[in-house]
Design a protein around this motif. Structure first.
Motif, PDB file in Angstrom:
ATOM      1  N   ASP A 195      49.452  55.744 -83.562  1.00 49.17           N
ATOM      2  CA  ASP A 195      48.057  56.192 -82.962  1.00 49.17           C
ATOM      3  C   ASP A 195      47.680  57.273 -84.153  1.00 49.17           C
ATOM      4  O   ASP A 195      48.236  58.745 -84.329  1.00 49.17           O
ATOM      5  CB  ASP A 195      48.055  57.586 -81.234  1.00 49.17           C
ATOM      6  N   ARG A 196      46.992  56.677 -84.895  1.00 47.30           N
ATOM      7  CA  ARG A 196      45.925  57.859 -86.142  1.00 47.30           C
ATOM      8  C   ARG A 196      45.848  59.189 -85.532  1.00 47.30           C
ATOM      9  O   ARG A 196      45.890  60.047 -86.419  1.00 47.30           O
ATOM     10  CB  ARG A 196      45.314  56.746 -87.382  1.00 47.30           C
ATOM     11  N   SER A 197      45.184  59.383 -84.541  1.00 46.09           N
ATOM     12  CA  SER A 197      44.924  60.838 -83.949  1.00 46.09           C
ATOM     13  C   SER A 197      45.936  61.578 -83.643  1.00 46.09           C
ATOM     14  O   SER A 197      45.618  62.690 -83.371  1.00 46.09           O
ATOM     15  CB  SER A 197      43.634  60.498 -83.250  1.00 46.09           C
ATOM     16  N   SER A 198      46.994  61.240 -83.691  1.00 44.15           N
ATOM     17  CA  SER A 198      47.935  62.238 -83.286  1.00 44.15           C
ATOM     18  C   SER A 198      48.931  63.104 -84.119  1.00 44.15           C
ATOM     19  O   SER A 198      48.736  62.829 -85.303  1.00 44.15           O
ATOM     20  CB  SER A 198      49.087  61.272 -82.491  1.00 44.15           C
ATOM     21  N   ASP A 199      49.353  64.069 -83.321  1.00 47.20           N
ATOM     22  CA  ASP A 199      50.087  64.991 -85.034  1.00 47.20           C
ATOM     23  C   ASP A 199      51.214  64.486 -85.049  1.00 47.20           C
ATOM     24  O   ASP A 199      52.078  65.052 -85.093  1.00 47.20           O
ATOM     25  CB  ASP A 199      50.325  65.973 -83.900  1.00 47.20           C
TER      26      ASP A 199
END
Length: 167
Positions: free
Chosen positions: A25-29
């Motif tokens: 997930d590119r939006s995760s840290d």
């Protein structure tokens, strides 16, 4: 049983899968998730190799070759983990590619280990011995986590130390 080594190893395998989903997930840290994955992966492998694998080799019905192959696959996983950790830009194609290499190596290992080693252990190793191995596995795993075994320098060290295991 709460300390059955097979169940504990399977629980870690499911956690690896969760971490991989989150890392994709590119939006995760991604940096924080990678820290978590690295620590768990190294601690898990070292606990298996120090306590579980040697004990399982003593049981007829648990193939020594499969256990040795599991250790080889840990070495491959360490190499793939190091490659991912050394890519600084978590949004780059290089990072994505290194992640997929790690996912592929780990999924292959998990699948083989579950089908061969763990199924054989469930059938061949008595419940009380699996519980004892589970306690030892948890102890070593936690000790390694407490020692920050997922640190980049440590991963470099173990990747170098285990590189000779890879065929």
């Amino acid at each position: 049983m709460a300390t059955d080594v097979v169940e504990l190893i399977l629980a870690d395998h499911r956690r690896f899968e969760e971490l991989f989903r989150e890392l994709r997930d590119r939006s995760s840290d991604r940096s924080a998730l990678l820290v978590d994955l690295a620590a768990l992966l190294v601690a898990h492998a070292e606990a298996e190799e120090s306590e579980v694998y040697p004990a399982l080799k003593r049981y007829r019905g648990v193939e020594d070759e499969e256990v040795d192959h599991g250790a080889e696959e840990h070495a491959e996983g360490h190499q793939a983990l190091l490659a991912l950790m050394e890519v600084s830009d978590t949004g780059s194609e290089e990072w994505e590619s290194a992640l997929e290499e790690l996912v592929e190596a780990l999924n292959h290992h998990v699948d083989e280990e579950e089908r061969t080693i763990l199924n054989a252990a469930r059938e061949q190793v008595p419940d009380d011995r699996r519980a004892e191995l589970g306690r030892l596995f948890q102890e070593v795993r936690q000790d390694r986590l407490d020692d920050d075994c997922g640190d980049l320098e440590y991963v470099r060290k173990i990747a170098k130390a285990t590189a000779d295991r890879i065929d």
